[in-house]
Design a protein around this motif. Structure first.
Motif, PDB file in Angstrom:
ATOM      1  N   GLY A  67     -49.197  19.313  -6.643  1.00  0.00           N
ATOM      2  CA  GLY A  67     -49.718  20.028  -5.483  1.00  0.00           C
ATOM      3  C   GLY A  67     -49.693  21.536  -5.637  1.00  0.00           C
TER       4      GLY A  67
ATOM      5  N   TRP B  58     -49.269  14.114  -2.764  1.00  0.00           N
ATOM      6  CA  TRP B  58     -49.418  14.952  -1.575  1.00  0.00           C
ATOM      7  C   TRP B  58     -50.599  14.528  -0.700  1.00  0.00           C
ATOM      8  CZ3 TRP B  58     -54.170  17.314  -1.915  1.00  0.00           C
ATOM      9  CH2 TRP B  58     -54.698  17.528  -3.194  1.00  0.00           C
TER      10      TRP B  58
ATOM     11  N   LEU C 248     -51.544  23.186   0.988  1.00  0.00           N
ATOM     12  CA  LEU C 248     -52.722  22.450   0.527  1.00  0.00           C
ATOM     13  C   LEU C 248     -53.699  22.301   1.689  1.00  0.00           C
ATOM     14  CD1 LEU C 248     -50.662  19.950  -1.514  1.00  0.00           C
ATOM     15  CD2 LEU C 248     -52.621  21.159  -2.473  1.00  0.00           C
TER      16      LEU C 248
END
Length: 452
Positions: A134, A310, A97
């Motif tokens: 995520g 996340w 990410l």
């Protein structure tokens, strides 16, 4: 933390605000200054109406933004990192990410869209990440620059404002399947070359759910016309930010600005056009009707959770996090299907950032189709807060093996003195010495002329 018209929040100015489809949450970005460097983080918070506030300003009915999450976790593995099991090896995680700038949300509210870390070197694309799991997916892949996007109500289409067709970014990104290693220091520059000051090169591109692939590079929705002044495909009209789908998915609205001096005329050979719009306006709103489509109901969206597992909960006044970076050293980076690259990383004197990345490719291949050999070295410095400077040296050769047994040789090379570009990320005025040229299938892609 609060947001109201003309005010600031505790941490910096809000920009690029996006209302979540649930009408309850707000996504936004905020610039940062840390260690003398310019940066940005994305956030998600809940809108809360306060009819009679007793603290803060103004003491009038207002919306506050509460329960804010920074869409970043400093403990996360970054896209390019050192293999924890082997400190002499670099790895690339496509699923990492890396929310660079928030661009919006999917129509069902489950995903956030954002400009992310490149999956191919110098290729700036938009990604989507599930706010709960995520899970990351790549929305665009064309080697040109993509930024403003909107996802269709049924989730099957993306409309993107893209420089596709202008060749603006191709001198940097036309060579595909190059791992994004120099990008740990070069993205500020590679993304900033998309404009010439106020002159943009965006056009609205319609892309299906599976993204750019092979010969399919989406469909330009304003391709028809003769290119004459004021026509729908007049190249002097620049696509601007944020195309939007209608709620039933049968039309797309976007807006454009006419190139005006100094982004035309003068030393720039692009002529300045006399506005044909009523009152001499240099802005216009466009609606593309997708006549072959039938209306589909907009998805019903229930309020999402304030928690992004996340992300990192934002605390007002908290220290701006410093993203992790690969420490100085010599590393090996293996091709997924063969070959390898030797990577040498040099840090700045204060060790707060990477200064130079030098790579030597030997029979490197991720797909077994294209093989990469040669060297690339990029040094990035920050002469002013919003200005980035790169000294770039490339001598790359790529051999592509077709299914019919034929081969094609592509190259990405700088002049003997290198390519040196200094550019302000807020003004985007191209000013370089030396050259960087990429040749793909015999076609040469060269950098724009200075100030263009």
């Amino acid at each position: 933390m609060e947001r109201h018209c003309g005010r600031r929040w505790q941490g910096g100015s809000l920009r690029e605000l996006r209302i979540h489809p649930d009408g309850v949450h707000l996504g936004f970005n905020s610039f940062t200054i840390a260690n003398g460097r310019f940066g940005q983080f994305a956030y998600l918070g809940r809108l809360e109406f306060t009819p009679a506030p007793t603290t803060g300003t103004p003491l009038a009915p207002r919306y506050d933004v509460v329960n804010v999450t920074r869409l970043f976790d400093p403990t996360d593995i970054q896209p390019v990192s050192v293999d924890p099991k082997n400190p002499g090896v670099l790895v690339y995680d496509r699923d990492a990410l890396s929310v660079g700038e928030l661009r919006g949300f999917s129509a069902d509210g489950k995903e956030v869209t954002y400009i992310g870390y490149p999956e191919e070197s110098s290729n700036i694309d938009v990604f989507a990440a599930d706010l709960t799991t995520g899970t990351v997916r790549r929305l665009t892949a064309n080697p040109e620059y993509t930024d403003p996007v909107d996802l269709s109500p049924d989730g099957n289409w993306t409309v993107a404002m893209d420089t596709c067709g202008s060749d603006r970014q191709m001198f940097l990104a036309a060579m595909r399947d190059v791992p994004p290693i120099t990008d740990v220091i070069a993205t500020s520059v590679t993304s900033s070359t998309r404009n010439n000051g106020p002159r943009r090169f965006f056009q609205p591109i319609l892309i299906d759910r599976y993204g750019d692939r092979g010969d399919y590079q989406g469909q330009r929705i304003n391709a028809s016309g003769d290119g004459s002044p004021g026509s729908v495909n007049d190249p002097n009209w620049n696509g601007m930010a944020d195309p939007k789908w209608s709620l039933e998915g049968t039309s797309i609205v976007y807006w454009q600005a006419l190139a005006v001096s100094p982004a035309c005329g003068g030393e720039n050979p692009l002529p300045c056009e006399t506005p044909t719009a009523q009152g001499g306006r240099t802005y216009r709103m466009m609606i593309a009707e997708l006549t072959s489509r039938k209306p589909t109901p907009a998805p019903k969206v229930t309020p999402i959770s304030d928690d992004v597992p996340w992300g990192l909960k934002y605390e007002p006044g908290s220290e701006i996090p410093t993203p992790l970076h690969v420490p100085a050293g010599a590393y090996t980076f293996a091709g997924a299907r063969g070959g390898s690259a030797k990577v040498v990383v040099t840090e700045t004197a204060d060790k707060i950032a990477i200064e130079t990345v030098e790579i030597t490719y030997t029979a490197y291949t991720d797909n077994g189709v294209s093989t990469l050999n040669g060297t690339e070295k990029v040094t990035a410095t920050v002469p002013a807060l919003t200005t980035s400077k790169v000294d770039w040296y490339s001598d790359l050769t790529q051999t592509v093996h077709a299914k019919d047994g034929t081969t094609t040789t592509n190259t990405k090379k700088t002049s003997s003195d290198g390519f040196h570009l200094s550019i302000d990320v807020l003004t985007n005025i191209f000013d370089a010495t030396g050259t960087l040229t990429t040749i793909i299938d015999g076609k040469a892609y060269r950098q724009p002329a200075n100030h263009r």
